[in-house]
Design a protein around this motif. Structure first.
Motif, PDB file in Angstrom:
ATOM      1  N   ARG A  43       1.307  -0.877  -0.221  1.00  0.00           N
ATOM      2  CA  ARG A  43       0.091  -0.091   0.150  1.00  0.00           C
ATOM      3  C   ARG A  43       0.792   1.168   0.280  1.00  0.00           C
ATOM      4  O   ARG A  43       1.424   1.931   0.817  1.00  0.00           O
ATOM      5  CB  ARG A  43      -0.601   0.437   1.740  1.00  0.00           C
ATOM      6  CG  ARG A  43      -1.150  -1.362   1.416  1.00  0.00           C
ATOM      7  CD  ARG A  43      -2.768  -1.366   0.619  1.00  0.00           C
ATOM      8  NE  ARG A  43      -3.612  -2.381   0.823  1.00  0.00           N
ATOM      9  CZ  ARG A  43      -3.952  -3.152  -0.082  1.00  0.00           C
ATOM     10  NH1 ARG A  43      -4.275  -3.344  -1.059  1.00  0.00           N
ATOM     11  NH2 ARG A  43      -5.301  -4.371   0.364  1.00  0.00           N
ATOM     12  N   ARG A  47      -0.577   7.742   4.296  1.00  0.00           N
ATOM     13  CA  ARG A  47      -1.365   7.396   5.919  1.00  0.00           C
ATOM     14  C   ARG A  47      -2.504   8.535   6.438  1.00  0.00           C
ATOM     15  O   ARG A  47      -1.658   9.989   6.750  1.00  0.00           O
ATOM     16  CB  ARG A  47      -0.891   5.968   6.910  1.00  0.00           C
ATOM     17  CG  ARG A  47       0.260   5.660   6.675  1.00  0.00           C
ATOM     18  CD  ARG A  47      -0.938   4.202   6.803  1.00  0.00           C
ATOM     19  NE  ARG A  47      -0.649   2.839   5.936  1.00  0.00           N
ATOM     20  CZ  ARG A  47      -2.060   2.769   4.759  1.00  0.00           C
ATOM     21  NH1 ARG A  47      -2.629   3.360   4.352  1.00  0.00           N
ATOM     22  NH2 ARG A  47      -0.960   2.461   3.845  1.00  0.00           N
ATOM     23  N   ASP A  64      -6.794   2.127   0.637  1.00  0.00           N
ATOM     24  CA  ASP A  64      -6.406   0.484   1.171  1.00  0.00           C
ATOM     25  C   ASP A  64      -7.050  -0.753   0.908  1.00  0.00           C
ATOM     26  O   ASP A  64      -6.322  -0.898   1.073  1.00  0.00           O
ATOM     27  CB  ASP A  64      -6.154   0.754   2.931  1.00  0.00           C
ATOM     28  CG  ASP A  64      -5.357   1.724   3.451  1.00  0.00           C
ATOM     29  OD1 ASP A  64      -4.137   2.095   2.484  1.00  0.00           O
ATOM     30  OD2 ASP A  64      -5.069   2.002   4.238  1.00  0.00           O
TER      31      ASP A  64
END
Length: 111
Positions: A43, A47, A64
């Protein structure tokens, strides 16, 4: 009720979209299998900070899970089945990073 509230957004999301929660998966997979598949789906999305607005945190969860595990997989299979090469211009990392930095009131207007 354990999945409700802003502090449990990720676990609530996982509970709603998955057949198995991480707790269930731990009991289904052998330790050897879990070790082999750990980290197999990279990924690269930035974040969301823990204190980020709920909308931004939900967007990160969709990035995600829903995007790579559902939408992009279907787009790739369907386009390849018809000998078409699909492009996703709105997934350019600079555009995505810019959009994720925008405050929520600029992403959603009204109700």
């Amino acid at each position: 009720m354990a999945h409700l509230g802003p502090d449990h957004l990720a676990s609530g999301w996982s509970h709603l979209i998955s057949l198995f929660d991480p707790h269930d998966l731990a009991s289904l997979h052998t330790p050897e299998f879990a070790a082999q598949v750990a980290g197999s789906l990279p990924r690269s999305a930035p974040r969301a900070r823990r204190g980020a607005p709920p909308l931004n945190r939900m967007i990160h969860l969709q990035w995600d899970h829903w995007l790579p595990d559902d939408l992009l997989t279907k787009q790739d299979k369907l386009s390849m089945a018809h000998s078409i090469e699909g492009r996703e211009p709105f997934l350019d990392h600079e555009l995505v990073e810019y959009a994720l930095r925008l405050p929520p009131h600029l992403k959603i207007s009204g109700s």
